[in-house]
Motif scaffolding. Structure first.
Motif, PDB file in Angstrom:
ATOM      1  N   GLY A   1       0.823  -1.208   0.036  1.00  0.00           N
ATOM      2  CA  GLY A   1       0.062  -0.070  -0.250  1.00  0.00           C
ATOM      3  C   GLY A   1       1.024   1.231  -0.054  1.00  0.00           C
ATOM      4  O   GLY A   1       2.093   1.180   0.256  1.00  0.00           O
TER       5      GLY A   1
ATOM      6  N   GLY B   1       3.012   4.387   0.997  1.00  0.00           N
ATOM      7  CA  GLY B   1       3.717   4.624   2.267  1.00  0.00           C
ATOM      8  C   GLY B   1       4.118   3.262   3.064  1.00  0.00           C
ATOM      9  O   GLY B   1       4.625   3.463   3.927  1.00  0.00           O
ATOM     10  N   ALA B   2       3.996   2.120   2.461  1.00  0.00           N
ATOM     11  CA  ALA B   2       4.276   0.903   3.182  1.00  0.00           C
ATOM     12  C   ALA B   2       5.618   0.445   2.459  1.00  0.00           C
ATOM     13  O   ALA B   2       5.931   0.668   1.319  1.00  0.00           O
ATOM     14  CB  ALA B   2       3.081  -0.115   3.099  1.00  0.00           C
ATOM     15  N   GLU B   3       6.150  -0.540   2.968  1.00  0.00           N
ATOM     16  CA  GLU B   3       7.560  -0.946   2.598  1.00  0.00           C
ATOM     17  C   GLU B   3       7.200  -2.439   1.800  1.00  0.00           C
ATOM     18  O   GLU B   3       6.475  -3.050   2.118  1.00  0.00           O
ATOM     19  CB  GLU B   3       8.519  -1.223   3.675  1.00  0.00           C
TER      20      GLU B   3
ATOM     21  N   GLN C   1      13.756  -0.918   3.818  1.00  0.00           N
ATOM     22  CA  GLN C   1      13.369   0.078   4.943  1.00  0.00           C
ATOM     23  C   GLN C   1      13.786   1.359   4.493  1.00  0.00           C
ATOM     24  O   GLN C   1      15.071   1.558   4.313  1.00  0.00           O
ATOM     25  CB  GLN C   1      13.880  -0.376   6.391  1.00  0.00           C
TER      26      GLN C   1
ATOM     27  N   LEU D   1      13.058   8.189   5.932  1.00  0.00           N
ATOM     28  CA  LEU D   1      12.275   9.143   5.508  1.00  0.00           C
ATOM     29  C   LEU D   1      11.151   9.093   4.477  1.00  0.00           C
ATOM     30  O   LEU D   1      10.564   9.738   3.714  1.00  0.00           O
ATOM     31  CB  LEU D   1      12.994  10.674   5.050  1.00  0.00           C
ATOM     32  N   ILE D   2      10.574   7.896   4.504  1.00  0.00           N
ATOM     33  CA  ILE D   2       9.487   7.451   3.535  1.00  0.00           C
ATOM     34  C   ILE D   2       8.308   8.353   3.848  1.00  0.00           C
ATOM     35  O   ILE D   2       8.042   8.573   5.260  1.00  0.00           O
ATOM     36  CB  ILE D   2       9.293   5.908   3.709  1.00  0.00           C
ATOM     37  N   GLN D   3       7.591   8.763   2.877  1.00  0.00           N
ATOM     38  CA  GLN D   3       6.387   9.461   3.157  1.00  0.00           C
ATOM     39  C   GLN D   3       5.235   8.776   2.929  1.00  0.00           C
ATOM     40  O   GLN D   3       5.269   7.570   2.169  1.00  0.00           O
ATOM     41  CB  GLN D   3       6.434  10.652   2.629  1.00  0.00           C
TER      42      GLN D   3
ATOM     43  N   CYS E   1      -2.819  -4.775   5.119  1.00  0.00           N
ATOM     44  CA  CYS E   1      -1.865  -3.978   4.818  1.00  0.00           C
ATOM     45  C   CYS E   1      -2.319  -3.394   3.361  1.00  0.00           C
ATOM     46  O   CYS E   1      -1.560  -2.269   3.190  1.00  0.00           O
ATOM     47  CB  CYS E   1      -0.599  -4.519   4.816  1.00  0.00           C
ATOM     48  N   GLY E   2      -3.225  -3.580   2.769  1.00  0.00           N
ATOM     49  CA  GLY E   2      -3.544  -3.004   1.588  1.00  0.00           C
ATOM     50  C   GLY E   2      -2.759  -3.299   0.192  1.00  0.00           C
ATOM     51  O   GLY E   2      -2.670  -2.808  -0.878  1.00  0.00           O
ATOM     52  N   ALA E   3      -1.804  -4.284   0.648  1.00  0.00           N
ATOM     53  CA  ALA E   3      -0.885  -4.817  -0.716  1.00  0.00           C
ATOM     54  C   ALA E   3      -1.746  -5.519  -1.722  1.00  0.00           C
ATOM     55  O   ALA E   3      -2.963  -6.242  -1.393  1.00  0.00           O
ATOM     56  CB  ALA E   3       0.289  -5.995   0.111  1.00  0.00           C
TER      57      ALA E   3
ATOM     58  N   SER F   1       5.615   0.742   8.283  1.00  0.00           N
ATOM     59  CA  SER F   1       6.710   1.744   7.677  1.00  0.00           C
ATOM     60  C   SER F   1       6.820   2.766   8.842  1.00  0.00           C
ATOM     61  O   SER F   1       6.075   3.002   9.673  1.00  0.00           O
ATOM     62  CB  SER F   1       6.535   2.018   6.241  1.00  0.00           C
ATOM     63  N   PHE F   2       7.608   3.733   8.532  1.00  0.00           N
ATOM     64  CA  PHE F   2       7.787   4.918   9.392  1.00  0.00           C
ATOM     65  C   PHE F   2       6.814   5.725   9.657  1.00  0.00           C
ATOM     66  O   PHE F   2       6.299   5.919  10.587  1.00  0.00           O
ATOM     67  CB  PHE F   2       9.078   5.662   8.722  1.00  0.00           C
ATOM     68  N   PRO F   3       5.970   6.070   8.532  1.00  0.00           N
ATOM     69  CA  PRO F   3       4.827   6.771   8.738  1.00  0.00           C
ATOM     70  C   PRO F   3       3.486   5.806   9.517  1.00  0.00           C
ATOM     71  O   PRO F   3       2.920   6.648  10.312  1.00  0.00           O
ATOM     72  CB  PRO F   3       4.442   7.284   7.459  1.00  0.00           C
ATOM     73  N   GLU F   4       3.514   4.879   9.123  1.00  0.00           N
ATOM     74  CA  GLU F   4       2.331   3.869   9.573  1.00  0.00           C
ATOM     75  C   GLU F   4       2.675   3.843  11.139  1.00  0.00           C
ATOM     76  O   GLU F   4       1.818   3.878  11.986  1.00  0.00           O
ATOM     77  CB  GLU F   4       2.429   2.660   8.894  1.00  0.00           C
TER      78      GLU F   4
END
Lengths: 278, 114
Positions: A155, A157-159, A254, A257-259, B7-9, B29-32
Motif C-alpha cells: 500500500g 507509504g508501506a514497505e 526499509q 524518511l519514507i512518506q 495492509c492494502g498490498a 513503515s515509518f509513517p505507519e
C-alpha cells in the motif's frame, strides 16, 4: 524357472508381509502426480501353492503444493521387492520443487514405524528416483529451482516485504523495484534488509537519496557494487553472495524518511529454491 | 489479483508459473508506525522506548536544522514493528506427516478480489 520355495532372502529387500512401502513427497509445484512403480516377487510359503510370478505395482500420489509432507503407504505382501522407481507422471516440477522419499515401514495404518530408507531425491518428468541402485540426493543438494517471482505491491507509504515460504529455502539472486515518491519534500534512502523474521542480519543502503516527486528504479543482485541514483533514475544495491535464507526469513525495504504517499511497485525478483524438508 | 485487508498490498495468489504466492504483511513503515503510536495501536518494546526517549532528549538539547530529520524520527525509522492483525498466508509447519496445516495468521480475513 526360478523357484521361490524355501529359498533364503537374496536381497535386503525381503518383506515379511508385515512391512509396507511408503512414498513421502514434499512438493511446491502445481498439478503434480507421482507414481511409485516397481516389481515384486511374492514368496511361496507352501508346497501346494502355485509358483508365484513377478508382478508389477503402481501407486499414485498427488502431493500438496505447500511443501508439507504428503504420504502414501502400501503393503506389498511377503516376498521380494525387486526394483522400484518414483517419477512425476503429471505436472512439470523442476529440480528443487518435488522431493520424494521411499521407505520400508512396519504397519500401514496408525503407529507406523520407519525401518529403512530405500532412496530419496528430487524427481521430475524426466528424472526418476529408483532402486536398488539409487542415487541419493539431500534436500538442499543440486542447483535448486530457478524462480522469478512477482512480489506484492505494498500500500502507499508501506514497505516491500517478501517472505521465504514455509518449507522452502531461498538464495536471493537479483531483483528490481520502482519507488515513486510523493510531492512531500524529504530525501528518501531506500535500504534492503534481510532478516530471520524478526531480527535483521543484512542491511545495505542505496548510495544516495531520492528526492520528492521522482520515480526511480532500483536493482539489487549478488556480486554487484553500489550505485547512487544517476541521471537515468536508476540505482544499484548489493546483496550477499551464496547466502541461503531459511523459511520465514524476509527480504524487505526499509526506507529512510519514507512518506505516506510514496509508492513501491513493479517488484520482481529471482531466487533459487529448495525444499527444506524440516 | 487480490488486495490484503490488513495492509492494502495487492498480489496474485497464483504466479504466472503456476506457483502459489503466500502473502505476509510487511512491518509498519515509518509513517505507519508514527500513526499507530499516536493512535495507541502498537506499543514499543521497553528497549525501543528507551532508545526513542534518548533520541527525543537529544532533539530537545539541540533542535535539528531545516531539512535534517530529527533524532527521534531517525530512531523510529530504524525500528521493526509488526502491524496489528498482520496476515501471513504461509502454512504452519506440519507437526506430523499428512497433516493439512492452516495458515500462520489470518489477519483481517481473506483478501479482497480486485
Amino acid at each position: 524357472m526360478f523357484s521361490s520355495l524355501a529359498i533364503q532372502a537374496a536381497t535386503p529387500l525381503y518383506l515379511t508381509g508385515e512391512e509396507s512401502i511408503r512414498l513421502t513427497a514434499f512438493n511446491s509445484a502445481t498439478g503434480v502426480t507421482l507414481a511409485l512403480r516397481g516389481r515384486f516377487l511374492p514368496a511361496r510359503v507352501s508346497p501346494v501353492e502355485q509358483e508365484p510370478v513377478i508382478g508389477p505395482f503402481s501407486h499414485e500420489l498427488v502431493p500438496t503444493t505447500n511443501r508439507a509432507a504428503s504420504v502414501r503407504t502400501e503393503p506389498l505382501g511377503e516376498g521380494w521387492l525387486l526394483d522400484w522407481s518414483v517419477v512425476a507422471i503429471a505436472g512439470a516440477p523442476a529440480i528443487g520443487q518435488c522431493y520424494a522419499m521411499v521407505e520400508v515401514v512396519r504397519g500401514n495404518k496408525n503407529a507406523i514405524q520407519a525401518l529403512s530408507v530405500l532412496g530419496n531425491g528430487y524427481v521430475t518428468i524426466n528424472k526418476r528416483l529408483g532402486g536398488p541402485d539409487v542415487g541419493w540426493m539431500d534436500f538442499l543438494d543440486g542447483g535448486g529451482a530457478l524462480r522469478s517471482i512477482a512480489g506484492a505491491t505494498p500500500g502507499a507509504g508501506a514497505e516491500i516485504s517478501e517472505t521465504v515460504p514455509t518449507g522452502a529455502r531461498w538464495e536471493l539472486l537479483a531483483g528490481v523495484w520502482t519507488l515513486t515518491t510523493s510531492a512531500t519534500v524529504a530525501n528518501r534512502t531506500p535500504r534492503i534488509q534481510l532478516d530471520d523474521g524478526t531480527t535483521q542480519y543484512y542491511n545495505a543502503s542505496s548510495q544516495g537519496v531520492q528526492a520528492a516527486g521522482v520515480s526511480a528504479i532500483y536493482a539489487f543482485g549478488q556480486g554487484l557494487g553500489f550505485q547512487a541514483i544517476g541521471a537515468d533514475s536508476r540505482s544499484i544495491i548489493s546483496v550477499p553472495t551464496n547466502l541461503r535464507m531459511g523459511a520465514g526469513h524476509r527480504w524487505r525495504t526499509q526506507t529512510g524518511l519514507i512518506q505516506a504517499g510514496d509508492q513501491y511497485s513493479a517488484i520482481q525478483y529471482l531466487v533459487r529454491e529448495w525444499i527444506e524438508g524440516a | 489479483m487480490v488486495q490484503c485487508r490488513t495492509c492494502g498490498a495487492t498480489y496474485e495468489p497464483v504466479l504466472p508459473d503456476g506457483m502459489e504466492y503466500y502473502h505476509a504483511c510487511p512491518p509498519l513503515s515509518f509513517p505507519e508506525l508514527k500513526d499507530a503510536l499516536d493512535q495507541g495501536a502498537v506499543q514499543l518494546t521497553p528497549a525501543q522506548q528507551k532508545q526513542l526517549d534518548a533520541a527525543k532528549a537529544r532533539d530537545a538539547a539541540g533542535a535539528p536544522k531545516d531539512g535534517v530529520p530529527s533524532q527521534a524520527d531517525i530512531v523510529l525509522g530504524s525500528f521493526v514493528v509488526e502491524r496489528p492483525d498482520r496476515r501471513d498466508e504461509n502454512v504452519v509447519p506440519a507437526r506430523t506427516r499428512g497433516d493439512e496445516p492452516g495458515i500462520k495468521a489470518i489477519g483481517k480475513g481473506d483478501p479482497v478480489p480486485l
